[in-house]
Enzyme design. Structure first.
Site, mmCIF file in Angstrom:
data_model
loop_
_atom_site.group_PDB
_atom_site.id
_atom_site.type_symbol
_atom_site.label_atom_id
_atom_site.label_comp_id
_atom_site.label_asym_id
_atom_site.label_seq_id
_atom_site.Cartn_x
_atom_site.Cartn_y
_atom_site.Cartn_z
ATOM 1 C CE LYS A 75 -2.332 -1.266 3.781
ATOM 2 N NZ LYS A 75 -1.670 -2.531 3.941
ATOM 3 N NE ARG A 112 -3.907 -1.719 10.338
ATOM 4 C CZ ARG A 112 -2.904 -0.804 9.902
ATOM 5 N NH1 ARG A 112 -2.792 0.259 9.304
ATOM 6 N NH2 ARG A 112 -1.610 -1.705 9.297
ATOM 7 N NE ARG A 137 7.837 -2.510 5.553
ATOM 8 C CZ ARG A 137 6.634 -2.286 5.597
ATOM 9 N NH1 ARG A 137 5.848 -1.886 4.872
ATOM 10 N NH2 ARG A 137 6.084 -2.436 7.021
ATOM 11 N NE ARG A 154 6.595 -0.408 10.111
ATOM 12 C CZ ARG A 154 5.379 -0.290 9.387
ATOM 13 N NH1 ARG A 154 5.615 0.271 8.046
ATOM 14 N NH2 ARG A 154 4.346 -0.950 10.065
ATOM 15 N NE ARG A 184 2.350 -4.984 10.937
ATOM 16 C CZ ARG A 184 3.551 -4.633 10.063
ATOM 17 N NH1 ARG A 184 4.646 -5.216 10.351
ATOM 18 N NH2 ARG A 184 3.309 -3.757 9.106
HETATM 19 P P1 AMP Z 1 1.059 0.479 8.986
HETATM 20 O O1 AMP Z 1 2.517 1.275 8.879
HETATM 21 O O2 AMP Z 1 -0.092 0.893 8.202
HETATM 22 O O3 AMP Z 1 1.449 -0.788 8.943
HETATM 23 O O4 AMP Z 1 0.848 0.689 10.615
HETATM 24 C C1 AMP Z 1 1.605 0.103 11.668
HETATM 25 C C2 AMP Z 1 0.900 0.049 13.073
HETATM 26 O O5 AMP Z 1 0.595 1.316 13.420
HETATM 27 C C3 AMP Z 1 -0.302 -0.866 13.045
HETATM 28 O O6 AMP Z 1 0.141 -2.185 13.261
HETATM 29 C C4 AMP Z 1 -1.033 -0.275 14.086
HETATM 30 O O7 AMP Z 1 -0.603 -0.722 15.399
HETATM 31 C C5 AMP Z 1 -1.092 1.297 13.840
HETATM 32 N N1 AMP Z 1 -2.186 1.545 12.995
HETATM 33 C C6 AMP Z 1 -1.947 2.369 11.841
HETATM 34 N N2 AMP Z 1 -3.159 2.618 11.097
HETATM 35 C C7 AMP Z 1 -4.036 2.228 12.159
HETATM 36 C C8 AMP Z 1 -5.471 2.457 12.014
HETATM 37 N N3 AMP Z 1 -6.105 2.772 11.254
HETATM 38 N N4 AMP Z 1 -6.099 1.743 13.295
HETATM 39 C C9 AMP Z 1 -5.454 1.596 14.206
HETATM 40 N N5 AMP Z 1 -3.983 1.255 14.299
HETATM 41 C C10 AMP Z 1 -3.411 1.894 13.349
#
Ligand code: AMP
Length: 224
Positions: free
Chosen positions: A13, A89, A128, A161, A172
């Site tokens: 994404k 989400r 990554r 990360r 996740r």
């Molecule tokens: P991402 O970079 O999109 O993989 O997000 C990393 C982490 O941020 C996720 O595993 C969640 O802990 C938190 N996070 C990101 N977006 C959301 C969301 N829309 N709702 C809740 N937690 C989020």
């Protein structure tokens, strides 16, 4: 256009959003990036959410929806299109997003559901590496930096990360699988969902999406 990118962690994404931003007038809104920035700056919010983000659990709907609401209230952002990456989400977030966008009369035009299989996302996520300075993405197999550990674009240090380690990736994925179906059903019922095979490389996915956007614009479905 207002576009939501849905898909498992590692579907690409963020990579796709960066590519689309080069060709479209859109503001990329990644809740993950925003939350990590709060953590890096050790703000009160950053300290509160750290354990959720690092363990792969979701931050509360209230917190992320507030973040989105703040971003969308900026005039600069609302004149352009949006690319939502990592939000919504949960079904609650999807409904809240619609409420916010209805208020500013800028509804979602398209929801792209990026389908990807577990072995592919695992390979992508464990390899990554991210630039600490500019957020550019690299990969230990698919996209090596020219100098090990150094960003090609800005010279910043690359890091892995904490939530890209295998155990956390599993959490996740579980969280994703628990929440995704109601979101898909919600957007499918609105006739906005478009599935795309995201196991392919980002450029191929982007080209296919551009064709979908073009067709949609020609039909006059997308609102300014
Ligand atoms: P991402 O970079 O999109 O993989 O997000 C990393 C982490 O941020 C996720 O595993 C969640 O802990 C938190 N996070 C990101 N977006 C959301 C969301 N829309 N709702 C809740 N937690 C989020």
């Amino acid at each position: 256009m207002r576009i939501v990118l849905l898909g498992p962690p590692g579907a690409g994404k963020g990579t796709l959003a960066k590519l689309l931003q080069e060709t479209m007038e859109v503001t990329h809104i990644s809740t993950g990036d925003i939350l990590r920035e709060e953590m890096n700056h050790q703000t009160p919010l950053g300290k509160k959410i750290k354990r959720f983000v690092e363990s792969g659990e979701l931050v509360s709907d209230t917190v992320v929806t507030k973040i989105i609401e703040n971003r969308l209230s900026s005039k600069k952002n609302s004149d352009r299109g949006y690319l939502f990456d990592g939000f919504p989400r949960t079904e609650t977030q999807a409904r809240d997003l619609d409420k916010i966008l209805t208020k500013i009369q800028k509804p979602i035009d398209l929801v792209v559901y990026m389908e990807s299989t577990l072995p592919v996302v695992l390979q992508r996520l464990t390899g990554r590496r991210v630039c600490k300075e500019c957020g550019a993405l690299f990969h230990m197999v698919n996209k090596l930096p020219q100098r090990p550990g150094i960003c090609d674009l800005c010279g910043g240090a690359l890091y892995q990360r904490p939530d890209d380690h295998e155990e956390t990736i599993k959490t996740r994925m579980e969280v994703y699988l628990k929440n995704i179906q109601p979101i898909i059903d919600y957007y499918a019922a609105q006739g906005k969902l478009k599935k795309i095979d995201a196991n392919r490389n980002a450029e191929t996915v982007k080209d296919e999406l551009m064709k979908i956007f073009d067709a949609k614009s020609k039909l006059g479905h997308a609102q300014p």
